[in-house]
Design an enzyme around this catalytic site. Structure first.
Site, PDB file in Angstrom:
ATOM      1  N   LYS A  79       0.840  -1.192   0.000  1.00 49.44           N
ATOM      2  CA  LYS A  79       0.000   0.000   0.000  1.00 49.44           C
ATOM      3  C   LYS A  79       0.886   1.256   0.000  1.00 49.44           C
ATOM      4  CE  LYS A  79      -3.381  -2.931   0.462  1.00 49.44           C
ATOM      5  NZ  LYS A  79      -2.754  -4.202   0.062  1.00 49.44           N
TER       6      LYS A  79
HETATM    7  C1  LIG Z   1      -8.908  -4.746  -0.815  1.00 49.98           C
HETATM    8  C2  LIG Z   1      -8.118  -5.327   0.323  1.00 49.98           C
HETATM    9  N1  LIG Z   1      -8.732  -5.591   1.481  1.00 49.98           N
HETATM   10  C3  LIG Z   1      -8.069  -6.095   2.523  1.00 49.98           C
HETATM   11  C4  LIG Z   1      -6.722  -6.375   2.449  1.00 49.98           C
HETATM   12  C5  LIG Z   1      -6.032  -6.963   3.629  1.00 49.98           C
HETATM   13  O1  LIG Z   1      -5.121  -6.042   4.205  1.00 49.98           O
HETATM   14  P1  LIG Z   1      -4.158  -6.493   5.378  1.00 49.98           P
HETATM   15  O2  LIG Z   1      -3.038  -7.271   4.747  1.00 49.98           O
HETATM   16  O3  LIG Z   1      -3.674  -5.212   5.993  1.00 49.98           O
HETATM   17  O4  LIG Z   1      -4.950  -7.306   6.321  1.00 49.98           O
HETATM   18  C6  LIG Z   1      -6.027  -6.118   1.271  1.00 49.98           C
HETATM   19  C7  LIG Z   1      -4.606  -6.419   1.169  1.00 49.98           C
HETATM   20  O5  LIG Z   1      -4.038  -6.585   0.116  1.00 49.98           O
HETATM   21  C8  LIG Z   1      -6.746  -5.583   0.175  1.00 49.98           C
HETATM   22  O6  LIG Z   1      -6.145  -5.319  -0.995  1.00 49.98           O
END
Ligand SMILES: Cc1ncc(COP(=O)(O)O)c(C=O)c1O
Length: 384
Positions: free
Chosen positions: A182
């Site tokens: 990100k």
């Molecule tokens: C759209 C979306 N939601 C949720 C997540 C999950 O994020 P995290 O790895 O911080 O739990 C991601 C991670 O790539 C994502 O792209």
């Protein structure tokens, strides 16, 4: 020829200094830096409350709990998303119901959501896929009419805007990710934001085992009051080490977005002139942060998506297949009642993500573009 990665976080001396200060302070777990990061993040994203978590996934989980979603409920989600979006409703015993997405944005719309709403629908998780802002207002009327909670999975969305405000600001709750893929990273980490005080208070307790007194408050007092655990909570805490990095990264976010948009414009300037390739672009209602710069390798392009990926790999360019489709994965394949998701399947099969990060040099970007131009000329020879 050096390898070009798809993504590289922009970390430097300021983050090193911030982490060093935390270590020297002797307080490395959730504490004052997390509190400060929450305050600054809420201000930046134009919301009243921010609750730091261990990940976006844990923030989504807490969002569903505080919104009262549970067994027997349906939660509409795009299949066209990282699988965490579908997993969160599953954690609380609800059923994720997959909605299709729009071909241009990759996001759910009022039409695709309306097509799968039922009497059991209690929430919809909308995703700013790849940082493209979802058209929230078009969903408001439908959701408000039926008392459906709008949760925005803004994992990819830090720095994207919707009608001039931060994405996430107009949702009932939003969840953010600070994974290194990100724009803003703390290694791992997440944030829940909302304007609902009660939800924020409960989420803050739930992320810390549902303790009535936070660990940092207990530690700060000489004679700590005994804590009470009114419900079953979780350890979804962020550490002060992570938050210190997050505070620095948040300060850099406008510059990161500016640079990414500049590079994205440069990509689009060439790709838009190549027949058979289509690049992701801003929708009319907002500006994206280009967290993922994806292109659609259309059927009339000579190489298919795998062929383009192979050509890029030959040029030492590490691109990635586009966003997954959760309904095709073994975890969900047998539980989605034959969901019909033609646009999701098209985008999953035809898109790929090109390298884009703050330090990407113009020479490296040109190598990516030259590879695509050569691939397009193969097409012309083949067609002649
Ligand atoms: C759209 C979306 N939601 C949720 C997540 C999950 O994020 P995290 O790895 O911080 O739990 C991601 C991670 O790539 C994502 O792209």
């Amino acid at each position: 020829m050096s390898r070009i990665n798809v993504m590289k976080p922009w970390l430097g001396a300021d983050e090193v200094l911030a982490v060093t200060e935390v270590i020297e302070s002797g307080w490395v777990a959730q504490g004052p830096r997390v509190a400060r990061f929450e305050t600054e993040f809420a201000a930046h994203m134009q919301v009243d409350f921010a609750v730091a978590t261990s990940s976006c996934t844990s923030a989504l989980h807490l969002a569903l709990i505080v919104a009262g979603i549970g067994a027997g409920d349906e939660v509409i989600v795009p299949s066209f998303s990282f699988i965490a979006t579908a997993n969160a409703p599953t954690y609380v015993g609800a059923r994720p119901v997959f909605a299709d997405v729009d071909l241009t944005t990759g996001n759910v719309t009022a039409q695709t959501v309306a097509a799968v709403v039922s009497a059991q629908t209690r929430a919809v998780i909308i995703v700013d896929q790849g940082g493209v802002p979802v058209d929230l207002l078009s969903l408001r009327e439908l959701c408000d009419r039926q008392g459906i909670v709008i949760i925005e999975d803004a994992a990819c969305g830090a720095g994207s805007t919707y009608h001039g405000r931060s994405v996430g600001a107009g949702a009932d709750i939003a969840a953010w990710s600070f994974h290194p893929r990100k724009l803003l990273t703390t290694g791992e980490g997440g944030m829940l934001t909302t304007n609902n005080r009660d939800w924020a208070v409960r989420a803050r307790q739930l992320r810390e085992h549902a303790m009535s007194v936070s660990a940092s408050d207990r530690q700060g007092s000489l004679l700590a009051a005994p804590e009470v655990y009114a419900e079953v909570g979780y350890n979804y805490r962020m550490t002060d080490l992570q938050a210190a990095v997050g505070i620095v990264q948040l300060g850099k976010l406008p510059e990161i977005v500016r640079r990414r948009r500049e590079l994205a414009e440069r990509y689009a300037g060439v790709i838009d002139g190549i027949p058979g390739l289509r690049a992701v672009a801003d929708p009319e209602w907002g500006t994206g942060n280009f967290q993922s710069f994806w292109i659609d390798v259309q059927p009339d392009f000579a190489l298919d998506r795998e062929g383009v990926l192979a050509a890029l790999a030959d040029a030492e360019v590490s691109a990635r297949r586009g966003i997954m489709a959760a309904h095709r994965q073994p975890a969900y394949r047998d539980r989605c009642d034959g969901a019909v998701l033609p646009v999701t399947e098209y985008l999953t099969d035809h898109t790929l993500i090109l390298p884009l990060y703050h330090d990407l040099t113009l020479a490296d970007q040109d190598r990516v573009l030259d590879t695509l131009v050569v691939a397009a000329s193969v097409q012309k020879c083949g067609a002649a």
